[in-house]
Structure formats: C-alpha cells, structure tokens
Design an enzyme around this catalytic site. Structure first.
Site, PDB file in Angstrom:
ATOM      1  CE  LYS A  43      -3.789  -0.596   2.362  1.00  0.00           C
ATOM      2  NZ  LYS A  43      -4.409  -0.886   3.676  1.00  0.00           N
ATOM      3  NE  ARG A 112      -5.388   3.318   3.614  1.00  0.00           N
ATOM      4  CZ  ARG A 112      -5.383   3.445   2.288  1.00  0.00           C
ATOM      5  NH1 ARG A 112      -4.703   4.455   1.726  1.00  0.00           N
ATOM      6  NH2 ARG A 112      -6.012   2.580   1.533  1.00  0.00           N
ATOM      7  N   GLY A 121      -8.150  -7.167   4.163  1.00  0.00           N
ATOM      8  CA  GLY A 121      -9.012  -7.179   5.335  1.00  0.00           C
ATOM      9  C   GLY A 121      -8.475  -7.936   6.537  1.00  0.00           C
ATOM     10  CG  MET A 123      -2.799  -7.162   9.262  1.00  0.00           C
ATOM     11  SD  MET A 123      -1.147  -6.680   8.840  1.00  0.00           S
ATOM     12  CE  MET A 123      -1.311  -6.240   7.144  1.00  0.00           C
ATOM     13  NE  ARG A 356      -5.465  -4.937  -3.363  1.00  0.00           N
ATOM     14  CZ  ARG A 356      -6.064  -4.940  -2.181  1.00  0.00           C
ATOM     15  NH1 ARG A 356      -5.390  -4.686  -1.095  1.00  0.00           N
ATOM     16  NH2 ARG A 356      -7.346  -5.199  -2.090  1.00  0.00           N
ATOM     17  CG  HIS A 476     -14.123 -10.847   3.819  1.00  0.00           C
ATOM     18  ND1 HIS A 476     -14.495 -12.110   4.204  1.00  0.00           N
ATOM     19  CD2 HIS A 476     -12.814 -10.715   4.132  1.00  0.00           C
ATOM     20  CE1 HIS A 476     -13.461 -12.706   4.748  1.00  0.00           C
ATOM     21  NE2 HIS A 476     -12.428 -11.888   4.715  1.00  0.00           N
ATOM     22  NE  ARG A 583      -2.796 -45.422  -6.587  1.00  0.00           N
ATOM     23  CZ  ARG A 583      -3.217 -44.213  -6.262  1.00  0.00           C
ATOM     24  NH1 ARG A 583      -2.879 -43.696  -5.110  1.00  0.00           N
ATOM     25  NH2 ARG A 583      -3.991 -43.519  -7.071  1.00  0.00           N
ATOM     26  NE  ARG A 639       2.037 -49.328  -5.403  1.00  0.00           N
ATOM     27  CZ  ARG A 639       1.573 -48.404  -4.550  1.00  0.00           C
ATOM     28  NH1 ARG A 639       2.386 -47.506  -4.040  1.00  0.00           N
ATOM     29  NH2 ARG A 639       0.303 -48.377  -4.241  1.00  0.00           N
ATOM     30  CD  GLU A 791       7.414 -47.135  -1.366  1.00  0.00           C
ATOM     31  OE1 GLU A 791       6.472 -46.376  -1.168  1.00  0.00           O
ATOM     32  OE2 GLU A 791       7.296 -48.233  -1.928  1.00  0.00           O
ATOM     33  CB  SER A 810       9.033 -43.907  -9.383  1.00  0.00           C
ATOM     34  OG  SER A 810       7.985 -43.011  -9.110  1.00  0.00           O
ATOM     35  N   GLY A 812       8.571 -42.452  -4.095  1.00  0.00           N
ATOM     36  CA  GLY A 812       7.261 -42.490  -3.454  1.00  0.00           C
ATOM     37  C   GLY A 812       7.343 -41.581  -2.251  1.00  0.00           C
ATOM     38  CB  THR A 813       7.626 -37.901  -1.992  1.00  0.00           C
ATOM     39  OG1 THR A 813       6.529 -37.637  -2.859  1.00  0.00           O
ATOM     40  CG2 THR A 813       8.929 -37.772  -2.738  1.00  0.00           C
ATOM     41  CG  ASP A 815       4.980 -45.365   2.080  1.00  0.00           C
ATOM     42  OD1 ASP A 815       4.596 -45.281   3.262  1.00  0.00           O
ATOM     43  OD2 ASP A 815       4.456 -46.113   1.238  1.00  0.00           O
ATOM     44  CB  CYS A 877       4.722 -41.709  -8.343  1.00  0.00           C
ATOM     45  SG  CYS A 877       5.389 -42.909  -7.192  1.00  0.00           S
ATOM     46  CE1 TYR A 897       7.442 -40.470 -13.324  1.00  0.00           C
ATOM     47  CE2 TYR A 897       9.366 -41.167 -14.577  1.00  0.00           C
ATOM     48  CZ  TYR A 897       8.381 -41.436 -13.644  1.00  0.00           C
ATOM     49  OH  TYR A 897       8.323 -42.649 -13.022  1.00  0.00           O
TER      50      TYR A 897
END
Ligand code: ADP
Ligand code: MG
Ligand code: MG
Length: 929
Positions: A43, A112, A121, A123, A356, A476, A583, A639, A791, A810, A812-813, A815, A877, A897
């Site tokens: 602002k 302000r 809105g 603050m 803005r 709002h 799967r 898998r 994993e 691959s 397995g994020t 696990d 994955c 990938y």
C-alpha cells in the site's frame, strides 16, 4: 501474541546509525517509490508511486516495516521512530495548513496497515483519527454538516474501540442497532445528527465500561496508540491464518500509513468506491467495480449497503468518471498488470487511495495474460508467470448438471467466484469446520452468512462454497473465495439469513442447518436441493493457447497417477505424458475380483493360493489392456501389490463381535450375516459357525502392530512369489495382446518398498523370467523396464547398489516422508497444527516436499543411482508431484518426470514450465503475488 518480551533493561537499544523509519509522500513528491514494497508494504509503495506520478493522492507518511519488526521484538518502538513520526506529522500539518485534531480546521488522518503482500481485510485500519469532543464541533462548522461530523466521530470511536482497545464489535453494533430501532431508521444514513450524537455518548460509555478509561481525547495519543495497534494486528489470528494458507512469512511485518483523510460521506457530491481495470472473475477487458455515494471507506466492501456498478458513475459524475478511467488506465500501463484500486470523491473532487496488482481467478489470470501480450504490454515469457500453477484448477472446476432435473432457483445473487458447489448448509465458520470434518474425509458444506468477515476465514477454507445475502463483487466473501478458487454467490438479497435462529428464509421456505443446496458461482444462482455436478472440460481455447506458450519451456515430463482406464483417459486429456503410478491393489477391489483375492489371502498352501491367483489373472489382464489402450504410445508404470493383506479382510473386532453374537441371532439377522461373509464362502447360515472362526484365525495370523512397516510392498512378492508372477504375467500378456493390435505399449514394472539390492534382484528375476515365458508363448516381445520405488531412507542410501538391478527410480514421497520423519501420515494431524503454530515446521511435509530432509534423500538417491546407471530414468509419484514448489524442486534436482493425480496435471505442467523458464530468465520476473 507470539512476540517475545525482553527484560526491561535491554529494551530499545539505540542503533548506531539512524534508520530511516518514516517516508513522506505529498505535494507531488514522495521519499519512497513503488519498488520499495519490502520497506513500505504494497500500500505504501503504491501511494508513493502514485504521488510521484502526480496523481491526486491525499498526503501522508509511511512508517516502514522495520519499525513493526522492532515492535514485535520489544513490544515498543524506538525513540527514533517516535521522533521521525513527529517530524513527518509536523511536515504534513504544514503542508495542509492544519493541526492534527486541533483548531477551526482540524487535520484528520487514517492509520492504515499494509504489508508487502496484500492480505485483504486481515489487518486493521482506523479512519477519522484526530476527532474528539472539540474537533468534532469544528468539523461540523467547517463542513457545515453536523451529521457528517458526528457520523465520522462515532466511526472513529467504533474502529478505535475495536482495534486499539480490543472491544468486541458487537458491543458497538448493539448500541447502533437499537438506536436505529428507536428512531425507526431503516438505513444507517437515516439517523440524523441528533441521533448520532446520542450514539456517540453511548459509545463512550461502552469504552469506559470495557476499559475503565475514557476514550482518549488527545489526538497525538490517539495516533501513537493506533500505530502500535496496527503493528499488533500483524499478529492477530486471522492474519496469521491467512499467511499460513498463502505461505507468507511471519517475519515480514506490516508498514503503517498515516494519511490525511478525505471524505466520501460529505453529501450527495461525495462518494467512495473500488474497482478493477479488468474483470477479475472472468478476465474480460472492462472497467469493473462498484461505488456508493455519501459513504466512507469500508462501506463498499463491508457489504452493509449494496453498492452500485461503477459504470453508473458516468451518469452521476461524468467528469470524475472520465478522470478515474484515465488514471486507472495509466496505472495499468505503468504497472503492466491489472490494477485493483480504491478511490474517494470529496465534494466532486477525485482522490486515489490505493492501487495494487489485482487478485483474480485462474480463468481471469489466463485471459488477462493473453490480452496483455496481444496489447504489447508484456512479453510471452512474462505472461506464463502471470498465472499461479494452482489457479489452473479453476478451469477444472465442476459445473452443475442440469439436464433432466427440475431446478428450483431460490434466489439470484452475484456470480462472485465461478464453479459449482453442492453441500449442506451451515451458518457459522465454527460449525463449518465441525461439520466438514477432517480433511481426509471432508463432507461438503455450504457456509451461509449475511456477510463474511475476516473472522470467518477458517470456515471458508473448509466449505465447498459460500453464500452471502449482502455485499457485492468486491465484498470480503467474493475477494477471498476468488483467491481460494472456491465457488461463491454473494449478495443474494432475497435470502434472509438468521444466524441466531440458524435459519435461512427465502420464498416463504425455511432452510435449516444440514439442508442441501446447490450454488452456481458462474451465474449467481442459488438452487434448492442436491444437484449433481459435471466434470469440466479442459479444452478451453484460451487455456490451450496459454499452455502452448508455457509448455515449450518445460524440460521435465508430467505423468499422472491413474489406476483405471477412465482416469487414464482423463489424465491424457489434461496433457499427461504417461502414467507414473498405476496401483494394482485398486484393481483387486472390483466386485467380481474381491472374492478371489480373499480366497488367495485365506489360502493355507501355495497350491490353493495359485488356484485363486489363476482366477484373478484374466481380470488383471483385462484391466491392464484397458490402461495400455488409453495410453497408446506413452509409458505406463505399474506397481506390484503394495498394501498389507489384512486390508482385504474383515476387521478383527467385527469378526469377534459377530462370532460372539451369532448364537443369539434370529433367522433374519443370520441371513444378513451370510450376505456379509458371502465373499469368504458363506452360502447358508449353517456355514457361519465354522467359517467365521477360521477367518478370525487367519486375520489374527495376519495381524500386525505396525502394518505400514509390516508385511507389505516387495515383502509380499518375496514371501509369496506367485503373486508377483501372476501380476507380471497379466502385464505381459496384456502388453503383447494390445501390441498385436498395433498399440504402442511401454510397460514399466515398479517394485515397491525396496530397501536392499537383493530384494530388487529377487523380484526383478521373477519379472524377467515371466516376460521371457510370455514372449516365447505368444511369439512376440515388447520393450519394458523393471525398476523400483524409492520410499525408504535405506534405499536412498544404497541407491547406487539398487540401480544395478533397477532400470528406473520413482520416488514415493508419501512413504518417504513418512519413513524419514517417522510420522504416520494418517495420524500426523494430532501433531501438525501445533508444529506449524510453533514454527517447528513451516509447511505440512506431506503437502510440500521437505527440501531440507526428504529432499536431500531424493537428491542423493538420484546422484548415486545415476552413478551406477547414467541413463537411469528418475521420477516422483507422491502427492508432491502436483504441488508447484515441490515440482520446482524436482526440476532443480534433475528428475525426468513428475507424476500426480489427473486433476493436478495442468498445474504440474505450468509449474515445471515456470521452473525451467525462471531459471533461464534468472528469477521469476513479473510473477503476480
Ligand atoms: P484495507 O487494506 O482493509 O483495504 P485500507 O487501509 O485500504 O484497508 O482502508 C480501508 C478503507 O478506508 C478503504 O476503503 C480506504 O479507501 C479507506 N481509506 C483509507 N484511508 C483513507 C483516507 N485517508 N481518506 C479516506 N478514506 C480512506
Ligand atoms: Mg484497501
Ligand atoms: Mg508407498
């Protein structure tokens, strides 16, 4: 409040060199400029920039964010801040030839808030500061309008009381409403000067009662208190919550802008409004916004009176309208982005109060980016940063399915945020949270409010959609839901929302909590009952064009996680370039399959198990054929069986109860029990007595204390090699079959939960052997790979070894995050909110990849794996594959990938393109925040 208090002696240590805390703007020149958002907040930077551009901005000064950070550390600002503020105030008074709250022509100011990133809105802002019992009379004389003066004063007491003195808003609202009732006033503006004077007296009593002090009459004291309260508002709950959802750092702090007041409530030639240079909902190039005559500041956005479309201003005040259009067009050209602006007209003269870069829906973001390239305002490579990857979801929002159903439109409101939402009514934010339940099994609720306020933010977050009976397109509710990409119908004036009675009344009907309604945020309709929703089509022409600009930057492929042909087809339509995770356990849950699956699990000998598997083989093969056909020409990663076997069996406790109660059951109950256990071989009531205990004993054999770390993943295929054998056979038979029909098929068989290279070798050997057998039998070969999911931390550590056997990795994020943190993903919600509150974790690591920890493992495993196999294909994955910041990390780590749910494919594509383009262009030029 999360500020730390230091011992008295250490407070306010003077700095060696004086920091410039206060930046003046006014008289055609500003100390700061538009680039200084870090110091001045968005602002303040905008006000400085507009002043420098010679636009009509009421003068004032900005106290920079450093002072806020100081305040948060010490609970006070240093003397330097005070003295610089006093000097700036003196300069402002001289420029205006007025004194703050003193004399015949008192200076009044607004105080302000304004942080680096806009937090609409969240603050606080205080208007009309400087008024007291004397200056209000001076103002009344000066404006020749006592009503206006008293109205301004009562607003000050109300805002100051709430923001600075922590008095509940309702304490003032009660006074105001009962005064309106007493005077039989319908609108706020119907209260006359005398009535408002009475309100002021009552308000003062409210202040005295709640604080035991009188409302402060000293203008300078008002200013100091207001400044500090605005600093404190950085740490109010809703601001913190907003920062958390929007990933804004808690460290930034807010600036405070002190600005000479201009009055939109001086009478019929005054007014106030807000607008956008383009339509923020759908992105069309039109002057867009709303205003109210004889009103001040918040009246437009607060939804208390329903405002008028901005185009009407042309009729009311053509000169002002034209000037406003000129200015805002200039601002858009200057900032090279769509602007969201605030203005006030005082006695026919226009003042700009804020500008803005406007928030917008995904639909609008794409369209505006395309337009601006066509207009020569921005370049294509900038355009691709004008859309947040998550916003593309808007193109995938559902529509209502209206074919063949009778629709009863209850009311029409404003189409505040597009999409459709169907859910059960709730009337408060807390109820919304309660009724919606945990995020894993969230129930659809529609939050119905007369109007929303920043205090409702937690309820808005969990709700499917929002309906308000008051407020406009910039209310709002509208602004916040557009930011969230959530359906909203606002200002449906025919609806009477009674929050106390928990009722919504419309067209002579009463709706209560739990009743179903359907919202169409694209047209603004509120529809009775539970409609179905339609999947959107991703083939929007403008979206395609936009993606055709972004995609060429992308070097990383995007695949989808899909288990069935329908999802695969969908993913492909969204641009998936393969399947990164199919799967197979989902394939076992089908109706005709589950009995054979269960027979397989219950088998006590390998022979019995093989017999059951033999029945499953053709079904699995058929599933794979469907997926291969859908992905013709693209790789499909399948898998092998992963979950613990007990997931396919009844719960131990259920079985025990059924066994215990069998003896007391009547024929009917027994019959229903036979139905329940039919899949396990129950044909008649007589079978149950033997069957259920046998089942129970098998369930008990399989029972594990910690199944997620138990007999699952490759451990299943190693202990029961015939399972891997059957699955490999189904895959290769399917591949050969479709290949014979001319389908290009690239199966990649993925072994889960590998920790050692020997596990990998064991399973790979089975797959290779079966492949050879099938290829010989069918006299045809297909290309394929065998690889693994990484994993477990151990797998990442010995990735070089594993890569000798695995042809691809691959991550397995899900696990991997679970096992690296030692957090159970399904139970972590007991811990996580506190961890985030306390700042122990910044984000949920299951949502945003933890770069420091889990990310290290990903990096290390990729490097080590490629050391032994330089052309190792590496992907991810887990859920993270569709989360923009995680995608960026994958790009930086050199993954080939990412794979994510079909609905995240577009997002991942854009995130991957931005990551590559950003690197190329050295930074994220022009990203809209
Ligand atoms: P927010 O960030 O919530 O929009 P603002 O600081 O912009 O808060 O102010 C709230 C309202 O008060 C806005 O409508 C704004 O235009 C109005 N306002 C702020 N300062 C002044 C001023 N000096 N004169 C007149 N109106 C003002
Ligand atoms: Mg504002
Ligand atoms: Mg796993």
């Amino acid at each position: 409040m999360a500020t730390t208090t230091l011992p008295e002696t250490e407070m306010i240590e003077p700095k060696p060199t004086t920091t410039k805390y206060v930046y003046f703007f006014g008289g055609g020149k500003a100390d700061g400029n538009g680039k200084m958002k870090d110091e001045l907040g968005g602002k303040g930077a905008g006000l400085a920039e507009m002043t420098n551009a010679g636009l009509p901005v009421p003068p004032g000064f900005t106290i920079q964010t450093d002072a806020c950070r100081e305040y948060m550390r010490h609970n006070a600002v240093s003397k330097d801040v005070d003295s610089q503020m006093d000097a700036a105030l003196f300069r402002l008074e001289s420029l205006q030839d007025q004194k703050l709250g003193k004399g015949d022509n008192p200076l009044l100011v607004s105080v302000r808030s304004g942080a680096k990133f806009s937090m609409p809105g969240m603050m606080d802002t205080i208007l009309n500061l400087g008024l007291n019992d004397q200056s209000v009379e001076a103002l009344a004389r000066r404006a020749n309008n006592p009503r206006f003066a008293y109205d301004s004063y009562r607003r000050l007491i109300q805002m100051f009381g709430n923001v600075v003195l922590d008095i509940e808003k309702s304490a003032f609202e009660e006074v105001f409403d009962s005064k309106k009732k007493q005077k039989k006033a319908k609108l706020d503006t119907d209260l006359d000067a005398k009535a408002l004077k009475e309100v002021i007296e009552e308000y003062k009593k409210v202040v005295k009662k709640h604080t035991t002090h009188d409302f402060p009459q000293n203008p300078h004291q008002q200013l100091v208190l207001a400044r500090d309260a605005v600093f404190r508002s950085w740490n109010n709950d809703r601001a913190k919550h907003y920062r958390r959802i929007n990933n804004i750092s808690d460290e930034l702090g807010t600036a405070v802008n002190v600005q000479a007041m201009v009055f939109g409530n001086l009478g019929d030639t005054s007014g106030t409004g807000v607008g956008f240079t383009r339509n923020p909902a759908i992105g069309t190039k039109e002057f867009y916004g709303e205003f109210l005559m004889n009103a001040q500041g918040e009246d437009v956005v607060a939804g208390i009176r329903t405002p008028v479309p901005i185009l009407e201003l042309e009729k009311v005040m053509p000169n002002v309208y034209n000037q406003l259009r000129d200015i805002t067009t200039r601002l858009e050209k200057h900032y090279r982005d769509m602007q969201d602006f605030e203005f006030t007209i005082q006695d026919g003269k226009l003042y700009m109060l804020q500008t803005r870069n406007g928030k917008r829906t995904g639909l609008a973001a794409v369209r505006v980016a395309l337009q601006m390239v066509e207009e020569g305002l921005i370049k294509k490579e900038e355009a691709i940063f004008r859309v947040e990857p998550n916003q593309l979801y808007d193109f995938l929002v559902p529509r209502l399915d209206e074919k063949g159903v009778k629709i009863e439109v209850l009311a029409k409101g404003l189409p505040a945020s597009p999409g459709a939402a169907v859910g059960q009514i709730v009337f408060t934010a807390d109820e919304a949270v309660e009724m919606a339940g945990p995020s894993s099994q969230r129930k659809p609720v529609i939050l119905v409010r007369a109007e929303t306020t920043p205090e409702d933010i937690h309820g808005m977050e969990v709700a499917k959609g929002i309906l308000t009976s008051r407020g406009g397109m910039t209310s709002h509710a509208a602004v916040v839901t557009r930011g969230m990409g959530k359906c909203c119908v606002a200002g449906a004036g025919d609806i009477d929302v009674d929050e106390k009675a928990r009722e919504m009344r419309v067209k002579g009907q009463v709706f209560r909590e739990g009743d179903w309604i359907s919202l169409d945020g694209t047209t603004g309709r509120v529809i009775k009952g539970k409609l179905n929703t339609l999947d959107p089509s991703p083939d929007d022409e403008e979206l395609q064009k936009f993606m055709s600009w972004a995609d060429p930057y992308r070097t990383m492929k995007v695949r989808a996680n899909a288990d069935i042909p329908r999802d695969a087809i969908q993913a492909r339509a969204f641009g998936a370039e393969g399947i990164g995770l199919c799967r197979t356990e989902h394939m076992f849950f089908g109706e005709q399959k589950i009995p054979h699956m269960r027979a397989m699990i219950l088998a006590n000998t390998e022979k019995d198990r093989r017999a059951a598997l033999k029945k499953l083989l053709p079904m699995q093969r058929a599933d794979f054929i469907g997926v291969f056909r859908a992905m013709d020409g693209l790789p499909v990663t399948i898998r092998t069986l992963d979950p613990p076997l007990h997931e396919f069996l009844p719960r131990r406790e259920d079985l025990m109860v059924d066994i215990a109660t069998l003896a007391h059951m009547d024929a009917k109950q027994k019959k229903s029990l036979v139905g329940k256990y039919r899949d396990y071989g129950a044909k008649a009531a007589g079978d149950l007595k033997k069957l259920m205990p046998a089942l129970l004993s098998r369930v008990e054999q399989l029972h594990e204390f910690n199944p997620m770390l138990g007999h699952r993943g490759c451990r299943l295929g190693i202990t029961y090699p015939e399972i891997t054998e059957m699955q490999a056979r189904a895959i290769f038979e399917a591949a050969v079959a479709v290949a014979k029909d001319g389908v290009k098929v690239f199966p990649e068989i993925m072994i889960p939960l590998i920790a050692t290279v020997k596990e990998m070798a064991n399973q790979a050997a089975i797959v290779h052997r079966v492949a050879k057998e099938v290829f010989e039998e069918k006299e045809r070969t297909v290309e394929y790979l065998v690889g693994t999911m990484i994993e477990l931390p151990r797998a990442a550590l010995v990735a070089d070894e594993i890569a000798k056997e695995a042809e691809f990795f691959s991550f397995g994020t899900n696990d991997l995050t679970q096992t690296t943190f030692g957090f159970s993903r399904d139970d972590v919600n007991k811990i996580l909110p506190t961890y985030i509150e306390e700042g122990i974790l910044k984000r949920d690591p299951f949502e945003v990849l933890d770069r420091e920890g889990v990310g290290q493992l990903v990096k290390m495993a990729t490097e080590r794996g490629r050391k032994s196999r330089p052309n190792l294909k590496v992907g991810i994955c887990g859920e993270h594959g569709g989360e923009p910041s995680s995608v960026e990390f994958c790009y930086q780590t050199g993954l080939n990938y990412v794979s994510c749910s079909p609905f995240r494919v577009l997002t991942a594509r854009l995130a991957a393109a931005q990551a590559a383009a950003g690197e190329k262009m050295q930074g994220e030029a022009g990203r809209t925040k």
